[in-house]
Scaffold this motif. Sequence first.
Motif, PDB file in Angstrom:
ATOM      1  N   VAL A   1       8.711  -7.223   3.013  1.00  0.00           N
ATOM      2  CA  VAL A   1       8.338  -5.904   2.504  1.00  0.00           C
ATOM      3  C   VAL A   1       7.245  -5.328   3.395  1.00  0.00           C
ATOM      4  O   VAL A   1       6.198  -5.940   3.564  1.00  0.00           O
ATOM      5  N   GLN A   2       7.520  -4.156   3.939  1.00  0.00           N
ATOM      6  CA  GLN A   2       6.538  -3.519   4.815  1.00  0.00           C
ATOM      7  C   GLN A   2       6.432  -2.037   4.521  1.00  0.00           C
ATOM      8  O   GLN A   2       7.424  -1.374   4.239  1.00  0.00           O
ATOM      9  N   ASP A  88     -12.601  15.113   3.356  1.00  0.00           N
ATOM     10  CA  ASP A  88     -11.300  14.450   3.326  1.00  0.00           C
ATOM     11  C   ASP A  88     -11.224  13.315   4.346  1.00  0.00           C
ATOM     12  O   ASP A  88     -10.235  12.586   4.384  1.00  0.00           O
ATOM     13  N   THR A  89     -12.239  13.196   5.174  1.00  0.00           N
ATOM     14  CA  THR A  89     -12.273  12.126   6.158  1.00  0.00           C
ATOM     15  C   THR A  89     -12.231  10.769   5.472  1.00  0.00           C
ATOM     16  O   THR A  89     -13.047  10.478   4.598  1.00  0.00           O
ATOM     17  N   ALA A  90     -11.250   9.956   5.861  1.00  0.00           N
ATOM     18  CA  ALA A  90     -11.056   8.661   5.217  1.00  0.00           C
ATOM     19  C   ALA A  90      -9.930   7.923   5.914  1.00  0.00           C
ATOM     20  O   ALA A  90      -9.186   8.507   6.705  1.00  0.00           O
ATOM     21  N   VAL A  91      -9.815   6.651   5.589  1.00  0.00           N
ATOM     22  CA  VAL A  91      -8.611   5.905   5.933  1.00  0.00           C
ATOM     23  C   VAL A  91      -7.632   6.100   4.782  1.00  0.00           C
ATOM     24  O   VAL A  91      -7.983   5.851   3.623  1.00  0.00           O
ATOM     25  N   TYR A  92      -6.450   6.559   5.114  1.00  0.00           N
ATOM     26  CA  TYR A  92      -5.435   6.823   4.102  1.00  0.00           C
ATOM     27  C   TYR A  92      -4.432   5.671   4.096  1.00  0.00           C
ATOM     28  O   TYR A  92      -3.900   5.293   5.146  1.00  0.00           O
ATOM     29  N   TYR A  93      -4.188   5.163   2.912  1.00  0.00           N
ATOM     30  CA  TYR A  93      -3.261   4.055   2.725  1.00  0.00           C
ATOM     31  C   TYR A  93      -2.082   4.502   1.873  1.00  0.00           C
ATOM     32  O   TYR A  93      -2.271   5.205   0.876  1.00  0.00           O
ATOM     33  N   CYS A  94      -0.888   4.063   2.259  1.00  0.00           N
ATOM     34  CA  CYS A  94       0.221   4.226   1.346  1.00  0.00           C
ATOM     35  C   CYS A  94       0.455   2.892   0.645  1.00  0.00           C
ATOM     36  O   CYS A  94       0.162   1.825   1.191  1.00  0.00           O
ATOM     37  N   ALA A  95       0.956   3.000  -0.560  1.00  0.00           N
ATOM     38  CA  ALA A  95       1.165   1.811  -1.370  1.00  0.00           C
ATOM     39  C   ALA A  95       2.385   2.020  -2.252  1.00  0.00           C
ATOM     40  O   ALA A  95       2.765   3.162  -2.541  1.00  0.00           O
ATOM     41  N   ALA A  96       2.984   0.923  -2.681  1.00  0.00           N
ATOM     42  CA  ALA A  96       4.193   0.998  -3.487  1.00  0.00           C
ATOM     43  C   ALA A  96       4.053   0.137  -4.731  1.00  0.00           C
ATOM     44  O   ALA A  96       3.437  -0.944  -4.694  1.00  0.00           O
ATOM     45  N   ALA A  97       4.613   0.658  -5.803  1.00  0.00           N
ATOM     46  CA  ALA A  97       4.580  -0.050  -7.080  1.00  0.00           C
ATOM     47  C   ALA A  97       5.979  -0.078  -7.682  1.00  0.00           C
ATOM     48  O   ALA A  97       6.832   0.743  -7.346  1.00  0.00           O
ATOM     49  N   LYS A  98       6.184  -1.008  -8.588  1.00  0.00           N
ATOM     50  CA  LYS A  98       7.504  -1.144  -9.205  1.00  0.00           C
ATOM     51  C   LYS A  98       7.727  -0.116 -10.299  1.00  0.00           C
ATOM     52  O   LYS A  98       8.858   0.243 -10.598  1.00  0.00           O
ATOM     53  N   ASP A 108       1.504  -3.147  -5.630  1.00  0.00           N
ATOM     54  CA  ASP A 108       1.670  -4.499  -5.104  1.00  0.00           C
ATOM     55  C   ASP A 108       1.742  -4.559  -3.585  1.00  0.00           C
ATOM     56  O   ASP A 108       1.449  -5.590  -2.987  1.00  0.00           O
ATOM     57  N   TYR A 109       2.164  -3.467  -2.972  1.00  0.00           N
ATOM     58  CA  TYR A 109       2.399  -3.477  -1.537  1.00  0.00           C
ATOM     59  C   TYR A 109       1.605  -2.351  -0.892  1.00  0.00           C
ATOM     60  O   TYR A 109       1.581  -1.230  -1.403  1.00  0.00           O
TER      61      TYR A 109
END
Length: 120
Positions: A1-2, A88-98, A108-109
């Motif tokens: 999972v990536q 708005d300056t930041a590190v942006y992360y994407c994430a996934a949930a069930k 979780d990811y």
Amino acid sequence: VQLQASGGGLVQAGGSLGLSCTASGRTFGMVAWFRQAPGKEREFVAAIGRIDGVTYYADSSVKGRFTISRDNAKNTVYLQMNTLRPEDTAVYYCAAAKRTTTRERDYDYWGQGTLVTVSS
């Protein structure tokens, strides 16, 4: 999972930037964007349901300026950011949930993060 996030960079205040998050390995119920500014805790930005496309946004700080969308055929979620501000300056992360959620702990990811810098 990536999860692979991309699209960060440097932009002037008032400008726009688009982020992409491509998922591989499985499908998810929900994909979200979070961000972490220097010296601050990570916070929820926006999320979208993979099947119903229902969107969720953080408070008024981003609603109306940011738009989350998806392309299921490409397993990709986008975050279009307009009228950017230095805060708005930041590190942006994407994430996934069930399941449908906006709580960070339910995701979780996580992708590796992409830096967005907004200059004044």
